[in-house]
Write a protein that holds these residues in place. Structure first.
Motif, PDB file in Angstrom:
ATOM      1  N   GLU A 147      49.172  13.198 -35.820  1.00 44.12           N
ATOM      2  CA  GLU A 147      48.348  14.304 -36.304  1.00 44.12           C
ATOM      3  C   GLU A 147      47.548  13.872 -37.538  1.00 44.12           C
ATOM      4  O   GLU A 147      47.957  13.001 -38.294  1.00 44.12           O
ATOM      5  N   LYS A 148      46.392  14.507 -37.724  1.00 43.71           N
ATOM      6  CA  LYS A 148      45.515  14.173 -38.843  1.00 43.71           C
ATOM      7  C   LYS A 148      45.513  15.298 -39.877  1.00 43.71           C
ATOM      8  O   LYS A 148      45.565  16.470 -39.534  1.00 43.71           O
ATOM      9  N   THR A 149      45.447  14.913 -41.143  1.00 38.49           N
ATOM     10  CA  THR A 149      45.313  15.877 -42.227  1.00 38.49           C
ATOM     11  C   THR A 149      44.507  15.228 -43.342  1.00 38.49           C
ATOM     12  O   THR A 149      44.437  13.990 -43.442  1.00 38.49           O
ATOM     13  N   ASP A 150      43.888  16.050 -44.168  1.00 33.38           N
ATOM     14  CA  ASP A 150      43.139  15.490 -45.292  1.00 33.38           C
ATOM     15  C   ASP A 150      44.066  15.051 -46.415  1.00 33.38           C
ATOM     16  O   ASP A 150      43.924  13.958 -46.957  1.00 33.38           O
ATOM     17  N   LEU A 151      45.015  15.913 -46.775  1.00 29.32           N
ATOM     18  CA  LEU A 151      45.897  15.565 -47.871  1.00 29.32           C
ATOM     19  C   LEU A 151      47.311  16.068 -47.618  1.00 29.32           C
ATOM     20  O   LEU A 151      47.517  17.025 -46.872  1.00 29.32           O
ATOM     21  N   VAL A 152      48.249  15.391 -48.250  1.00 28.81           N
ATOM     22  CA  VAL A 152      49.659  15.776 -48.255  1.00 28.81           C
ATOM     23  C   VAL A 152      50.022  16.084 -49.696  1.00 28.81           C
ATOM     24  O   VAL A 152      49.651  15.341 -50.613  1.00 28.81           O
ATOM     25  N   VAL A 153      50.736  17.195 -49.923  1.00 30.89           N
ATOM     26  CA  VAL A 153      51.261  17.491 -51.255  1.00 30.89           C
ATOM     27  C   VAL A 153      52.778  17.599 -51.151  1.00 30.89           C
ATOM     28  O   VAL A 153      53.306  18.226 -50.243  1.00 30.89           O
ATOM     29  N   SER A 154      53.473  16.973 -52.082  1.00 33.47           N
ATOM     30  CA  SER A 154      54.938  16.969 -52.061  1.00 33.47           C
ATOM     31  C   SER A 154      55.455  16.877 -53.486  1.00 33.47           C
ATOM     32  O   SER A 154      54.711  16.571 -54.423  1.00 33.47           O
ATOM     33  N   TYR A 155      56.747  17.153 -53.627  1.00 34.28           N
ATOM     34  CA  TYR A 155      57.427  16.911 -54.899  1.00 34.28           C
ATOM     35  C   TYR A 155      57.906  15.457 -54.912  1.00 34.28           C
ATOM     36  O   TYR A 155      57.557  14.681 -55.795  1.00 34.28           O
ATOM     37  N   GLU A 187      48.068  10.658 -39.864  1.00 35.59           N
ATOM     38  CA  GLU A 187      46.877  10.109 -40.489  1.00 35.59           C
ATOM     39  C   GLU A 187      46.473  11.020 -41.639  1.00 35.59           C
ATOM     40  O   GLU A 187      46.297  12.221 -41.442  1.00 35.59           O
ATOM     41  N   PHE A 188      46.338  10.484 -42.845  1.00 34.72           N
ATOM     42  CA  PHE A 188      45.976  11.282 -44.012  1.00 34.72           C
ATOM     43  C   PHE A 188      45.077  10.469 -44.924  1.00 34.72           C
ATOM     44  O   PHE A 188      45.060   9.242 -44.885  1.00 34.72           O
ATOM     45  N   LYS A 189      44.339  11.197 -45.777  1.00 29.17           N
ATOM     46  CA  LYS A 189      43.426  10.538 -46.712  1.00 29.17           C
ATOM     47  C   LYS A 189      44.034  10.371 -48.095  1.00 29.17           C
ATOM     48  O   LYS A 189      43.845   9.346 -48.746  1.00 29.17           O
ATOM     49  N   GLN A 190      44.759  11.416 -48.578  1.00 29.42           N
ATOM     50  CA  GLN A 190      45.348  11.379 -49.913  1.00 29.42           C
ATOM     51  C   GLN A 190      46.731  12.020 -49.884  1.00 29.42           C
ATOM     52  O   GLN A 190      46.962  12.975 -49.156  1.00 29.42           O
ATOM     53  N   TRP A 191      47.629  11.476 -50.712  1.00 29.67           N
ATOM     54  CA  TRP A 191      48.975  12.042 -50.865  1.00 29.67           C
ATOM     55  C   TRP A 191      49.230  12.225 -52.353  1.00 29.67           C
ATOM     56  O   TRP A 191      49.157  11.274 -53.132  1.00 29.67           O
TER      57      TRP A 191
END
Length: 217
Positions: A147-155, A187-191
């Motif tokens: 799956e594709k995403t622009d960004l991932v946010v996590s702790y 698939e992601f661009k920024q984490w």
């Protein structure tokens, strides 16, 4: 516009900072863990949450190791930005782990939860369910590989990133290791991650955030 910042730890002054005060109507601010304003459920806390809910921008957060998961579960779920989230106040929402959100033309994947050494007064680990289970993470990998995403946010950061920075990386940290796996399967661009209280771009795709307010364009 979409902005990213790090742990706020229940410090209202963070929302009085010049960088945050510049946010406009319709902007979205994402906090990468340890939001800290859902802790004891008291009157003072509720008053502050109401103030946050009246901001002209929307506040989203993933929980870290310094949030009260028992209290968070008491808040109602509703659909925002195309996926379920917990409404803490109108304009303040907890993003749920493994959900994709469509915000300002960007696709965001949320991963809350974090490992902590904190203990309560009887020596029992606080909020032992603050991490997704291995079974839940397995299901995510099975359903969303490729799956594709622009960004991932996590702790938590993926283990490889924490290890690279030598930031309390633990080889037996199953969550960090699973985030490694997820980083290879999507698939992601920024984490962006918040646990380690650094404002630092580790690689072109990974960035630790803390006090800075980073625009995502």
């Amino acid at each position: 516009m979409l902005y990213i910042t790090g742990d706020t730890h229940g410090d209202y002054d963070r929302f009085e900072d010049k960088a945050v005060r510049r946010l406009k109507q319709g902007d979205v601010l994402v906090v990468c863990g340890d939001f800290g304003f859902v802790w004891d459920g008291g009157k003072r806390e509720q008053k502050i949450l109401k103030k946050l809910g009246k901001k002209k921008y929307t506040i989203l957060f993933v929980p870290g190791s310094g949030d009260n998961y028992d209290l968070l579960r008491e808040y109602p779920e509703e659909t925002v930005y195309g996926a379920p989230a917990r409404r803490i106040e109108q304009g303040v929402y907890q993003l749920l782990t493994g959900q994709f959100y469509d915000i300002d033309g960007k696709r965001l994947l949320a991963f809350g939860g974090g490992e902590s050494m904190d203990q309560d007064i009887i020596g029992r680990e606080l909020f032992c369910d603050q991490l997704p289970t291995k079974a839940e993470l397995d299901v995510f990998c099975q359903q969303h590989a490729g799956e594709k995403t622009d960004l991932v946010v996590s702790y938590e950061p993926p283990y490889a990133i924490a290890s690279f920075l030598d930031l309390e990386a633990k080889a037996d940290s199953y969550y960090g290791l699973y985030l490694d796996t997820i980083s290879r399967q999507i698939e992601f661009k920024q984490w962006f991650f918040g646990k380690h209280h650094v404002d630092k771009r580790v690689t072109p795709r990974y960035m630790g955030v803390f006090e800075k307010v980073v625009p995502y364009r």
